[in-house]
Motif scaffolding. Structure first.
Motif, PDB file in Angstrom:
ATOM      1  N   LYS A   2      -4.877   8.683   2.902  1.00  0.00           N
ATOM      2  CA  LYS A   2      -5.297   7.314   3.200  1.00  0.00           C
ATOM      3  C   LYS A   2      -4.397   6.305   2.499  1.00  0.00           C
ATOM      4  N   ASP A  41      -1.988   7.867  -0.214  1.00  0.00           N
ATOM      5  CA  ASP A  41      -2.519   8.769  -1.239  1.00  0.00           C
ATOM      6  C   ASP A  41      -2.232  10.199  -0.795  1.00  0.00           C
ATOM      7  N   VAL A  83      -3.770   3.228   0.154  1.00  0.00           N
ATOM      8  CA  VAL A  83      -4.433   2.619  -0.999  1.00  0.00           C
ATOM      9  C   VAL A  83      -3.585   1.449  -1.490  1.00  0.00           C
ATOM     10  N   ALA A 126       0.832  -1.202   0.000  1.00  0.00           N
ATOM     11  CA  ALA A 126       0.000   0.000   0.000  1.00  0.00           C
ATOM     12  C   ALA A 126       0.868   1.255   0.000  1.00  0.00           C
TER      13      ALA A 126
END
Length: 152
Positions: free
Chosen positions: A123, A118, A125, A115
């Motif tokens: 957050k 962002d 992603v 991940a």
């Protein structure tokens, strides 16, 4: 390509309960530490910054079945096996063994998703596993992988 890694460590007093037995939560810490050591052995980090982006491998599932106690000062071998490499995630199996006699103590499993943060929202992603990582990690042969046992 690597699909297996082993880490040997000694149980610390802070990892045990009043009976001197490793508290169940510490098995999850040991699985994570073994995963980190596996990544370092391949020249990677589990968390970092690349091309102006922050990336990591958050856990999406983890489990552990216990077979025997592990006590303060005992040495344990933790075997990591790569169970699956997908486009955005890696699944692992772990086997904990007493170093002295090879007896199995516990068996665990964990899945982590690649991940990035962002920049617009802050957050996490899911992102594709970098090719450099995928080139160095492969799934273990099926005969080495064992299904987790049901605790019912």
């Amino acid at each position: 390509m690597p699909y297996e890694f082993k880490l040997i460590r000694r149980v610390e007093f802070a990892e045990t309960d009043m009976a001197g037995i490793v508290h169940f939560s510490n098995y999850f810490r040991m699985m994570e530490a073994t995963e980190h050591a596996f990544f370092r052995s391949l020249g990677f980090t589990i968390h970092g910054h690349e091309s102006g982006s922050t990336f990591g491998w958050p856990r999406v599932s983890a489990s552990c079945d216990f077979r025997a106690p592990l006590r303060f000062e005992e040495e344990v071998e933790i075997q990591l096996l790569v169970a699956a490499v997908r486009s955005r995630s890696i699944r692992y199996q772990f086997v904990f063994r007493h170093l002295a006699d090879g007896a199995e103590i516990a068996r665990g499993a964990m899945a982590a998703v690649c991940a990035a943060v962002d920049k617009a929202t802050g957050k996490l992603v899911p992102v594709l596993i970098p090719e450099a990582v995928k080139k160095k990690i492969t799934a273990a042969p099926p005969e080495l992988l064992k299904p987790m046992e049901s605790s019912s």
